[in-house]
Design a protein around this motif. Structure first.
Motif, PDB file in Angstrom:
ATOM      1  N   UNK A 167       0.874  -1.144   0.346  1.00 14.87           N
ATOM      2  CA  UNK A 167       0.420  -0.094  -0.034  1.00 14.87           C
ATOM      3  C   UNK A 167       1.025   1.391   0.149  1.00 14.87           C
ATOM      4  N   UNK A 168       0.199   2.085  -0.318  1.00 20.97           N
ATOM      5  CA  UNK A 168       1.662   3.247  -0.665  1.00 20.97           C
ATOM      6  C   UNK A 168       0.790   5.045  -0.486  1.00 20.97           C
ATOM      7  N   UNK A 169       0.946   5.609   0.164  1.00 27.01           N
ATOM      8  CA  UNK A 169      -0.140   6.890   0.973  1.00 27.01           C
ATOM      9  C   UNK A 169       0.602   8.019   0.237  1.00 27.01           C
ATOM     10  N   UNK A 170      -0.248   9.109  -0.303  1.00 25.42           N
ATOM     11  CA  UNK A 170       0.387  10.667  -0.745  1.00 25.42           C
ATOM     12  C   UNK A 170      -0.253  11.667  -0.072  1.00 25.42           C
ATOM     13  N   UNK A 171       0.603  12.349   0.661  1.00 25.11           N
ATOM     14  CA  UNK A 171      -0.598  14.314   0.712  1.00 25.11           C
ATOM     15  C   UNK A 171      -0.983  14.046  -0.101  1.00 25.11           C
ATOM     16  N   UNK A 172      -2.498  14.608   0.401  1.00 25.72           N
ATOM     17  CA  UNK A 172      -2.560  15.618  -0.645  1.00 25.72           C
ATOM     18  C   UNK A 172      -3.479  16.885   0.288  1.00 25.72           C
ATOM     19  N   UNK A 173      -3.723  18.371  -0.364  1.00 30.22           N
ATOM     20  CA  UNK A 173      -4.380  18.846   0.294  1.00 30.22           C
ATOM     21  C   UNK A 173      -5.892  19.572  -0.203  1.00 30.22           C
TER      22      UNK A 173
ATOM     23  N   UNK B 152      -2.861  -0.407  -9.967  1.00 29.69           N
ATOM     24  CA  UNK B 152      -1.338  -1.283  -9.954  1.00 29.69           C
ATOM     25  C   UNK B 152      -1.220  -1.577  -8.226  1.00 29.69           C
ATOM     26  N   UNK B 153      -1.219  -0.884  -7.142  1.00 34.20           N
ATOM     27  CA  UNK B 153      -0.967  -0.978  -6.200  1.00 34.20           C
ATOM     28  C   UNK B 153      -2.377   0.731  -4.938  1.00 34.20           C
ATOM     29  N   UNK B 154      -2.597  -0.505  -4.434  1.00 32.77           N
ATOM     30  CA  UNK B 154      -3.503   0.534  -4.183  1.00 32.77           C
ATOM     31  C   UNK B 154      -2.681   1.408  -2.710  1.00 32.77           C
ATOM     32  N   UNK B 155      -4.071   2.440  -2.738  1.00 31.08           N
ATOM     33  CA  UNK B 155      -2.907   3.294  -1.597  1.00 31.08           C
ATOM     34  C   UNK B 155      -4.279   4.160  -1.001  1.00 31.08           C
ATOM     35  N   UNK B 156      -3.717   5.385  -1.116  1.00 28.40           N
ATOM     36  CA  UNK B 156      -4.752   7.026  -0.379  1.00 28.40           C
ATOM     37  C   UNK B 156      -4.011   7.856  -0.786  1.00 28.40           C
TER      38      UNK B 156
END
Length: 117
Positions: free
Chosen positions: A9-15, A46-50
């Motif tokens: 899983x991968x997580x990215x910042x987002x304002x 391809x790879x779940x995340x948020x």
């Protein structure tokens, strides 16, 4: 759960979570599930995340890991990125095995797209 001790899983910042959903849905066909006002999960990527709400951005210059997506048609994907409000951070360049470009999404996160062609 399969994939013991593998990246899962991968997580990215987002304002702006709405902008993230719009951009990645339009360009890459990702689908989303909202989990409250400060988090949205994505799939079909391809790879779940948020995305988690944050004023920070993920960029290589700041030391972040680079997420690299694959495209069968690099030019078409670059056109879609620009049409959806992304910006090119590094124009298309050749490397052993193919070509790629880096872009920033509407929240400023840097990702890359590569192709063999």
């Amino acid at each position: 759960m399969s994939g013991h001790e593998k990246i899962n899983y991968v997580e990215l910042p987002a304002n702006n979570l709405a902008a993230a959903k719009q951009f990645y849905g339009q360009v890459f066909g990702w689908v989303f599930a909202d989990y409250g006002p400060d988090y949205v999960a994505f799939a079909n990527s391809g790879l779940d995340g948020g995305f988690y709400r944050s004023v920070k951005q993920s960029s290589v210059a700041a030391g972040a890991a680079l997420i690299v997506l694959y495209s069968k048609d690099l030019q078409q994907t670059e056109t879609k990125v620009l049409a959806a409000g992304g910006t090119i951070v590094k124009p298309v360049f050749t490397f052993p095995g193919g070509r790629r470009f880096h872009f920033a999404d509407p929240n400023g996160n840097e990702l890359a797209v590569w192709s063999e062609q």
